[in-house]
Design a protein around this motif. Sequence first.
Motif, mmCIF file in Angstrom:
data_model
loop_
_atom_site.group_PDB
_atom_site.id
_atom_site.type_symbol
_atom_site.label_atom_id
_atom_site.label_comp_id
_atom_site.label_asym_id
_atom_site.label_seq_id
_atom_site.Cartn_x
_atom_site.Cartn_y
_atom_site.Cartn_z
ATOM 1 N N GLY A 106 11.687 19.610 -4.520
ATOM 2 C CA GLY A 106 11.691 17.776 -4.015
ATOM 3 C C GLY A 106 12.184 16.884 -4.590
ATOM 4 O O GLY A 106 13.704 17.193 -4.987
ATOM 5 N N TRP A 107 12.159 15.961 -4.403
ATOM 6 C CA TRP A 107 13.113 14.633 -4.993
ATOM 7 C C TRP A 107 11.762 13.307 -5.714
ATOM 8 O O TRP A 107 11.003 13.384 -5.565
ATOM 9 N N ILE A 108 12.540 12.905 -6.660
ATOM 10 C CA ILE A 108 12.665 11.684 -7.623
ATOM 11 C C ILE A 108 13.953 10.531 -7.667
ATOM 12 O O ILE A 108 14.623 11.373 -7.005
ATOM 13 N N PRO A 109 13.347 9.744 -7.449
ATOM 14 C CA PRO A 109 14.461 8.581 -7.803
ATOM 15 C C PRO A 109 15.386 9.044 -9.190
ATOM 16 O O PRO A 109 14.981 9.772 -10.037
ATOM 17 N N GLY A 110 16.669 9.407 -8.708
ATOM 18 C CA GLY A 110 17.631 9.751 -10.114
ATOM 19 C C GLY A 110 18.170 11.369 -9.525
ATOM 20 O O GLY A 110 18.824 11.206 -9.955
ATOM 21 N N ALA A 111 17.537 11.760 -8.878
ATOM 22 C CA ALA A 111 17.482 13.377 -8.887
ATOM 23 C C ALA A 111 19.193 13.362 -7.732
ATOM 24 O O ALA A 111 18.912 12.818 -7.006
ATOM 25 N N VAL B 182 10.932 5.094 -1.205
ATOM 26 C CA VAL B 182 10.575 6.453 -0.885
ATOM 27 C C VAL B 182 9.833 6.585 -2.721
ATOM 28 O O VAL B 182 11.014 6.137 -3.544
ATOM 29 N N HIS B 183 8.993 7.386 -2.843
ATOM 30 C CA HIS B 183 8.338 6.923 -4.511
ATOM 31 C C HIS B 183 8.614 9.031 -4.980
ATOM 32 O O HIS B 183 9.647 9.223 -5.925
ATOM 33 N N HIS B 184 8.208 9.405 -3.946
ATOM 34 C CA HIS B 184 9.175 11.144 -4.582
ATOM 35 C C HIS B 184 8.462 12.123 -3.102
ATOM 36 O O HIS B 184 7.837 11.730 -2.401
ATOM 37 N N THR C 195 1.145 -1.369 -0.103
ATOM 38 C CA THR C 195 0.190 0.433 -0.237
ATOM 39 C C THR C 195 0.967 1.478 0.304
ATOM 40 O O THR C 195 2.020 1.641 1.009
ATOM 41 N N GLU C 196 0.700 2.285 -0.937
ATOM 42 C CA GLU C 196 1.322 3.499 -0.849
ATOM 43 C C GLU C 196 0.184 3.790 0.476
ATOM 44 O O GLU C 196 -0.246 4.124 0.188
ATOM 45 N N ARG C 197 2.077 4.864 0.385
ATOM 46 C CA ARG C 197 1.558 6.428 1.713
ATOM 47 C C ARG C 197 2.042 7.008 1.869
ATOM 48 O O ARG C 197 2.856 7.650 1.167
ATOM 49 N N PHE C 198 1.822 8.366 2.209
ATOM 50 C CA PHE C 198 2.086 9.438 1.890
ATOM 51 C C PHE C 198 2.352 9.969 3.721
ATOM 52 O O PHE C 198 0.808 10.445 4.205
ATOM 53 N N VAL C 199 2.551 10.763 4.532
ATOM 54 C CA VAL C 199 3.134 11.280 5.117
ATOM 55 C C VAL C 199 3.905 12.640 5.130
ATOM 56 O O VAL C 199 4.598 12.728 4.520
ATOM 57 N N VAL C 200 3.573 13.443 6.197
ATOM 58 C CA VAL C 200 4.393 15.173 6.016
ATOM 59 C C VAL C 200 4.914 15.345 7.431
ATOM 60 O O VAL C 200 4.446 14.439 8.226
ATOM 61 N N PHE C 201 6.275 15.464 7.212
ATOM 62 C CA PHE C 201 6.849 15.572 8.915
ATOM 63 C C PHE C 201 7.717 16.910 9.471
ATOM 64 O O PHE C 201 7.438 17.764 8.348
ATOM 65 N N ARG C 202 7.226 16.795 10.313
ATOM 66 C CA ARG C 202 7.442 18.871 10.904
ATOM 67 C C ARG C 202 8.921 18.645 11.581
ATOM 68 O O ARG C 202 8.968 17.741 12.392
ATOM 69 N N VAL C 203 9.145 19.781 10.597
ATOM 70 C CA VAL C 203 11.070 19.555 11.214
ATOM 71 C C VAL C 203 11.572 21.065 12.171
ATOM 72 O O VAL C 203 11.646 21.676 10.620
ATOM 73 N N PRO C 204 10.962 21.298 13.217
ATOM 74 C CA PRO C 204 11.818 22.441 13.121
ATOM 75 C C PRO C 204 13.309 22.991 13.268
ATOM 76 O O PRO C 204 14.031 21.839 13.631
ATOM 77 N N ILE D 60 8.309 17.758 4.771
ATOM 78 C CA ILE D 60 8.268 17.049 4.168
ATOM 79 C C ILE D 60 8.211 16.074 4.083
ATOM 80 O O ILE D 60 7.310 15.429 4.855
ATOM 81 N N THR D 61 6.808 16.432 3.104
ATOM 82 C CA THR D 61 5.781 15.405 2.469
ATOM 83 C C THR D 61 6.127 13.835 1.179
ATOM 84 O O THR D 61 7.284 14.568 0.820
ATOM 85 N N VAL D 62 5.879 12.807 2.039
ATOM 86 C CA VAL D 62 7.191 11.904 1.630
ATOM 87 C C VAL D 62 5.904 10.602 1.287
ATOM 88 O O VAL D 62 5.298 10.370 1.350
ATOM 89 N N HIS D 63 5.805 10.720 -0.777
ATOM 90 C CA HIS D 63 5.250 9.659 -0.799
ATOM 91 C C HIS D 63 5.770 8.263 -0.694
ATOM 92 O O HIS D 63 6.786 8.155 -1.129
#
Length: 424
Positions: free
Chosen positions: A210-215, A162-164, A131-140, A236-239
């Motif tokens: 942002g970032w995607i594989p290969g970047a 990590v997809h993107h 199952t793909e997931r979407f998570v937001v991380f708060r980094v102060p 940071i929002t991670v797919h």
Amino acid sequence: MPCFAQQPTYYKDIAPIIARACASCHRPGEAAPFSLLTYEDVSKRATFIKEVTQSRYMPPWKADPHYARYANERLLQPGEIQLIADWVDAKMLKGNKTATTAYPVTGTQYHRPPDLTLKALHSFSVKGDNTERFVVFRVPFSLKDSMNVAAVEFISSNKKVVHHVNYAVYDVAEDIDINVGEDQLNVTDSERSRYDEYAPLRKNMRYYGGWIPGASFESYPADIGWVMPRRGVVLITVHYAATGRDEEELCGINLFFRKEKIKRVASVINVGSGGVGEKDIEPYFFIQPDTIKKFSLQITTPHQDQSLLYVWPHMHLLGKTFKAWAVTPAGDTIPLVHIPEWDFKWQEIYKFRRAVKIPKGSVLTVEGVYDNTRANPANPFNPPRVIYSSGDMKSVDEMLTLVMLFVPYEEGDEERLVFQEKIP
């Protein structure tokens, strides 16, 4: 065996090619399944490397080089492909490492260590339930002073899951608690309105990337960049991609500062689904089953001339082709990016070799073709279903998006603003 006046060696001939075109993915913690950082890494897979480079399956590069060229191209020239084959056929001579040899190294992909590393407060446990997931991380963060940013790099303990990623840096006023909201917000199965928990923190965005594989990393030429505020948060929002086994992942960003004053601040605009002009996509964005359908969007650039530094096209699983260009008020066409065979697994931030001037009043066109038939092996549904563009991140929905980084144009930018990639 071929006869050479001087037989190719790893350190002299092959390592520089691997460093430029392969090592950004083939290193610990990246998306590729194995590393190619040493002679031993490369030589034990030499025959395989020869095969996938000759077929041009690797390294992956989806943009049409006849349409537009970029600083971060991983394309191999015919001579480089032949050099790899010659090296393999000549029994993979190692050669001598010298001080000037360009070869892959570990660690950051920028040319020096980071000045600041910000990581999520806790890792995330990715369940192996496909199952793909979407998570937001708060980094102060809280610094002694604001800093001028020359480059930023997404980091992860496990990029294979990590997809993107999208991340935004916010300047937060002293009277607001930078610890508002949860440390991590899993929005996979909930309404995206939960993101509003961070509303007090999101009033003054300084940067979006942002970032995607290969970047590799995002960097800025000359006196361009953005200012890291003294105090604030990074969201940071991670797919996370679907996976068949339990995994653990800890994400963050590396920041590289410069002492020189930033004269022009880089800005980011998101055009299309979830951004500017979303309601102007034509025809109305839904894809009926068993159809191949084209959508396009046109917007007119306002205010002043711009220097465009990079473009980041984005679609999902049904994407077939992507194309973007601008037409100036004088009628000249400026090609931006063309992906003739879209691949959801390989998306790029395409950095122009030199700044591209976009005169004010130019008309930007973004065009995407989608295949919602049974013949599309990437189609997530069998039989096909009606697909909408929700502006959301779910892979089973669709998007037509172009992200662009630009600065206000100044005379001579085409020669002054030059990307010089330094990927070890």
